[in-house]
Design a protein around this motif. Structure first.
Motif, PDB file in Angstrom:
ATOM      1  N   TYR A 144       0.830  -1.206   0.000  1.00 46.27           N
ATOM      2  CA  TYR A 144       0.000   0.000   0.000  1.00 46.27           C
ATOM      3  C   TYR A 144       0.865   1.257   0.000  1.00 46.27           C
ATOM      4  O   TYR A 144       2.040   1.222   0.350  1.00 46.27           O
ATOM      5  N   ILE A 179       0.539   5.553   1.164  1.00 49.12           N
ATOM      6  CA  ILE A 179      -0.241   6.593   1.841  1.00 49.12           C
ATOM      7  C   ILE A 179       0.231   7.915   1.261  1.00 49.12           C
ATOM      8  O   ILE A 179       1.410   8.242   1.347  1.00 49.12           O
ATOM      9  N   ILE A 218      -5.114   6.414   0.822  1.00 40.97           N
ATOM     10  CA  ILE A 218      -4.457   5.117   0.958  1.00 40.97           C
ATOM     11  C   ILE A 218      -4.767   4.346  -0.315  1.00 40.97           C
ATOM     12  O   ILE A 218      -5.930   4.226  -0.702  1.00 40.97           O
TER      13      ILE A 218
END
Length: 139
Positions: A39, A41, A51
């Motif tokens: 992921y 951010i 996100i």
């Protein structure tokens, strides 16, 4: 990862137990979670975040997003595939996942979308009017 003993903080600091709990939860969550799914951010603006999670192979119906007590939880559960397949190489993960994110005060999820195997979760920090700086006029 290192283990932190926060017991002295609980004994000597009054009213900071929430901070200690956040640190304790953050270290516990980081140890419990593996690196799947990856992921990013992003900081979109001063009070907006995004996100982005790489969840190739998951359908919208197999992913759930929940917030509770300042914790954002993204969960993916693959539906059972009855098709028997013979793989020569299987590099695409088809396993379920649960990824948790600790949210700061006054951060809420505004939108979630999925495109090209990426899940986007948009967040915004809305500071209450009472907490914003203000100028006091002198009489």
């Amino acid at each position: 990862m290192r283990q932190f003993d926060l017991a002295p903080l609980y004994r000597s600091a009054i009213g900071f137990d929430r901070l200690a709990s956040m640190i304790d939860n953050a270290t516990r969550n980081e140890q419990a979670q593996n690196g799947y799914p990856p992921y990013n951010i992003e900081l979109i603006s001063e009070h907006a975040y995004r996100i982005t999670m790489a969840i190739a192979g998951f359908d919208k119906s197999e992913v759930s997003i929940n917030t509770e007590h300042g914790m954002l939880t993204v969960t993916g559960r693959k539906n059972a595939d009855e098709t028997e397949r013979k793989y020569l190489h299987q590099g695409i993960a088809a396993r379920g996942f649960e990824r948790k994110f600790q949210l700061a005060d006054h951060v809420r999820v505004t939108d979630a979308s999925m495109e090209n195997g990426l899940l986007h979760v948009d967040l915004v920090q809305e500071i209450p009017e009472a907490m914003k700086p203000r100028t006091i006029d002198i009489n």
